[in-house]
Design an enzyme around this catalytic site. Structure first.
Site, PDB file in Angstrom:
ATOM      1  N   TYR A 112      13.431  40.433 -33.169  1.00 20.71           N
ATOM      2  CA  TYR A 112      12.251  39.764 -32.591  1.00 20.71           C
ATOM      3  C   TYR A 112      12.464  38.283 -32.258  1.00 20.71           C
ATOM      4  CZ  TYR A 112       9.432  43.898 -32.662  1.00 20.71           C
ATOM      5  OH  TYR A 112       8.946  45.147 -32.369  1.00 20.71           O
ATOM      6  N   GLU A 136       5.928  48.621 -37.524  1.00 24.31           N
ATOM      7  CA  GLU A 136       7.200  49.357 -37.434  1.00 24.31           C
ATOM      8  C   GLU A 136       7.823  49.550 -38.822  1.00 24.31           C
ATOM      9  OE1 GLU A 136       9.353  47.248 -34.318  1.00 24.31           O
ATOM     10  OE2 GLU A 136       7.751  47.751 -32.910  1.00 24.31           O
ATOM     11  N   TYR A 183      14.212  62.593 -25.752  1.00 24.86           N
ATOM     12  CA  TYR A 183      14.022  63.932 -25.159  1.00 24.86           C
ATOM     13  C   TYR A 183      12.983  64.692 -25.978  1.00 24.86           C
ATOM     14  CZ  TYR A 183      18.354  62.967 -22.626  1.00 24.86           C
ATOM     15  OH  TYR A 183      19.305  62.397 -21.816  1.00 24.86           O
TER      16      TYR A 183
HETATM   17  C1  HEM Z   1      10.181  49.318 -24.944  1.00 22.77           C
HETATM   18  C2  HEM Z   1       6.924  45.783 -25.666  1.00 22.77           C
HETATM   19  C3  HEM Z   1       9.990  43.566 -28.687  1.00 22.77           C
HETATM   20  C4  HEM Z   1      13.466  46.615 -27.234  1.00 22.77           C
HETATM   21  C5  HEM Z   1       9.024  48.555 -24.893  1.00 22.77           C
HETATM   22  C6  HEM Z   1       7.849  48.889 -24.110  1.00 22.77           C
HETATM   23  C7  HEM Z   1       6.951  47.908 -24.306  1.00 22.77           C
HETATM   24  C8  HEM Z   1       7.535  46.934 -25.205  1.00 22.77           C
HETATM   25  C9  HEM Z   1       5.548  47.835 -23.708  1.00 22.77           C
HETATM   26  C10 HEM Z   1       7.690  50.125 -23.224  1.00 22.77           C
HETATM   27  C11 HEM Z   1       7.230  51.278 -24.082  1.00 22.77           C
HETATM   28  C12 HEM Z   1       7.175  52.596 -23.341  1.00 22.77           C
HETATM   29  O1  HEM Z   1       8.242  53.083 -22.951  1.00 22.77           O
HETATM   30  O2  HEM Z   1       6.083  53.118 -23.179  1.00 22.77           O
HETATM   31  C13 HEM Z   1       7.470  44.898 -26.561  1.00 22.77           C
HETATM   32  C14 HEM Z   1       6.780  43.728 -27.100  1.00 22.77           C
HETATM   33  C15 HEM Z   1       7.643  43.098 -27.938  1.00 22.77           C
HETATM   34  C16 HEM Z   1       8.875  43.878 -27.935  1.00 22.77           C
HETATM   35  C17 HEM Z   1       5.355  43.311 -26.749  1.00 22.77           C
HETATM   36  C18 HEM Z   1       7.468  41.843 -28.752  1.00 22.77           C
HETATM   37  C19 HEM Z   1       6.360  41.478 -29.346  1.00 22.77           C
HETATM   38  C20 HEM Z   1      11.207  44.191 -28.546  1.00 22.77           C
HETATM   39  C21 HEM Z   1      12.419  43.777 -29.214  1.00 22.77           C
HETATM   40  C22 HEM Z   1      13.408  44.608 -28.773  1.00 22.77           C
HETATM   41  C23 HEM Z   1      12.801  45.577 -27.860  1.00 22.77           C
HETATM   42  C24 HEM Z   1      12.511  42.626 -30.209  1.00 22.77           C
HETATM   43  C25 HEM Z   1      14.882  44.584 -29.133  1.00 22.77           C
HETATM   44  C26 HEM Z   1      15.617  43.521 -28.966  1.00 22.77           C
HETATM   45  C27 HEM Z   1      12.876  47.598 -26.477  1.00 22.77           C
HETATM   46  C28 HEM Z   1      13.596  48.710 -25.866  1.00 22.77           C
HETATM   47  C29 HEM Z   1      12.635  49.493 -25.217  1.00 22.77           C
HETATM   48  C30 HEM Z   1      11.370  48.841 -25.437  1.00 22.77           C
HETATM   49  C31 HEM Z   1      15.096  48.939 -25.945  1.00 22.77           C
HETATM   50  C32 HEM Z   1      12.885  50.822 -24.434  1.00 22.77           C
HETATM   51  C33 HEM Z   1      12.856  50.628 -22.972  1.00 22.77           C
HETATM   52  C34 HEM Z   1      14.179  50.304 -22.348  1.00 22.77           C
HETATM   53  O3  HEM Z   1      15.237  50.568 -22.944  1.00 22.77           O
HETATM   54  O4  HEM Z   1      14.169  49.806 -21.218  1.00 22.77           O
HETATM   55  N1  HEM Z   1       8.813  47.368 -25.550  1.00 22.77           N
HETATM   56  N2  HEM Z   1       8.729  44.951 -27.092  1.00 22.77           N
HETATM   57  N3  HEM Z   1      11.474  45.293 -27.752  1.00 22.77           N
HETATM   58  N4  HEM Z   1      11.539  47.724 -26.203  1.00 22.77           N
HETATM   59 FE1  HEM Z   1      10.129  46.392 -26.721  1.00 22.77          FE
END
Ligand code: HEM
Length: 399
Positions: A95, A137, A208
């Site tokens: 984060y 989480e 999946y």
């Molecule tokens: C997916 C928000 C922090 C890694 C997502 C999605 C949202 C989101 C809205 C799409 C969910 C869906 O598929 O329906 C946020 C918010 C964060 C946050 C608001 C902070 C407050 C993080 C952090 C990481 C991370 C710290 C890792 C460094 C990912 C990954 C995905 C994802 C890998 C899957 C989509 C992809 O691979 O393109 N997140 N996230 N997120 N998030 Fe976060």
């Protein structure tokens, strides 16, 4: 707790950041991957290329910030995203990396308009939002590990069987390498698979849907080979029976509700996988409930699991099966093995389902999902009777 002044600054700057949302997050991702290339092992490169995740994360941060004085209101959304984060293995230490790069991107894009007051307020707000995600989480990690048969992170599974279901879809039956029990799940949930193709510098992770009913000693996923799909191509072409893949515990909130109204399971293409799981489960849990299984595919050659569904329909009077082929083959026409030529459209649904008070579940490719969502809303289906699984940011559905 944030003070009133900070809250005021956040709320008044949300629209400004929204306006520059895409620029900020594009810059943010470029910087973050430059500073932390190891994160390319977690993020979906295809989503990056299409700019999908950029918008999703930006929108989610701004939506959270707009509710900064009442984060309780967005807990359901945080939980939904948290499920994906937990399945992907996102940890508290990730984060600050996102926070630091996001703030720097805001500063770079807004230039002089980003005063110290504004930057400090966003730093504080991001901290509060991140803590909300981390807290939720943490609980999900605990549940995934402590449930019977559960585990933490990724566990080794052996491909016990690989079964071709159609020209483009293959099922993988996965059993844990350690031979111990596996966690149960709810029909509609997904499994998250991590692979590292030999020729690739990075690991790749994909979700999946589980395609069989829960309660077995294996998990089954049915994977479509996508053009240019790194993980699906690897699974289809490189992974054989006896090989090992890494899997995190089942996740997701697309699950059945035990109502009495008819259940309508609608799918397009490979979107039928959670529907088949739901069909099996409905028959186990509510054997007398009326179920309509509505599937759209190009034609019978890419119509997966059709014999499995046909067997169920043949032995259960309360289950009806409807098939739409958009491009039937000559053999399909001769066999008359479909009910409609074309896509699943509202007027056809209205004829076969008869009531808009049924409980609707749907899953499929993006254009199909948009069409279904709009059609059901237009038909006046109550919001509580519309359930869907959307792989990719759910925001794309209503855009
Ligand atoms: C997916 C928000 C922090 C890694 C997502 C999605 C949202 C989101 C809205 C799409 C969910 C869906 O598929 O329906 C946020 C918010 C964060 C946050 C608001 C902070 C407050 C993080 C952090 C990481 C991370 C710290 C890792 C460094 C990912 C990954 C995905 C994802 C890998 C899957 C989509 C992809 O691979 O393109 N997140 N996230 N997120 N998030 Fe976060």
């Amino acid at each position: 707790m944030l003070n009133t002044k900070t809250i005021e600054i956040i709320k008044s700057t949300v629209p400004v950041l929204e306006k520059h949302g895409k620029d900020i997050t594009t810059h943010f991702y470029q910087m973050m991957f430059q500073n932390h290339p190891e994160l390319l092992n977690i993020f979906n490169h295809a989503n990056q290329r299409q700019g999908r995740q950029q918008t999703a994360l930006a929108n989610a941060v701004y939506a959270a910030a707009a509710h900064i004085d009442n984060l309780e209101a967005i807990i359901p959304v945080v939980k939904q995203i948290g499920q994906k984060h937990r399945a992907l293995g996102i940890l508290p230490e990730h984060y600050p990396i996102v926070g630091e790069n996001l703030l720097k991107a805001i500063k770079d894009v807004l230039g002089d308009a980003a005063t110290d007051d504004i930057i400090n307020a966003w730093a504080e707000a991001y901290g509060v939002i991140a803590d909300a995600f981390i807290g939720i989480e943490k609980e999900m990690y605990r549940e995934a590990k402590e449930q019977p048969g559960g585990w933490e992170g990724f566990r080794k599974f052996i491909v016990d069987r690989k079964v071709k279901e159609s020209d483009v879809i293959t099922s993988f039956y996965l059993k844990p390498e350690d031979g111990n029990a596996i966690a149960s799940y709810q029909a509609g949930q997904y499994l998250t698979v991590k692979v590292k193709p030999e020729t690739d510098e990075y690991t790749h992770i994909r979700h999946y849907s589980l395609s069989d009913a829960p309660g077995k000693d294996y998990y089954r996923i049915s994977v479509k080979r996508e053009d240019h799909g790194v993980v699906s191509t690897y699974l289809h072409q490189e992974v054989s029976e006896g090989d090992v893949v890494l899997v995190s515990a089942p996740a997701g909130d697309f699950v059945l509700e035990a109502k009495t109204a008819p259940a309508v399971l609608i799918s397009g293409g490979v979107g039928l996988t959670p529907m088949v799981s739901m069909l099996h489960t409905l028959l186990e849990q509510q054997p007398d409930r009326e179920v309509l299984f509505v599937h759209g595919a190009l034609n019978s050659q890419v119509h997966a699991l059709k014999n499995e569904v046909a067997r169920i329909v043949a032995t259960h009077a309360n289950v009806k099966n409807f098939v739409a082929y958009s491009n039937p083959t000559d053999t399909d026409r001769a066999a008359m093995n479909f009910d409609k030529e074309g896509f699943i459209e509202l007027d056809w649904l209205q004829k076969i389902v008869a009531t808009n008070q049924a409980d609707f579940y749907f899953c499929g490719p993006v254009p199909f999902m948009k069409m279904m969502y709009r059609s059901l809303i237009e038909w006046g289906v109550p919001a509580g009777n519309i359930h869907f699984e959307f792989f990719g940011p759910a925001s794309a559905l209503t855009e």
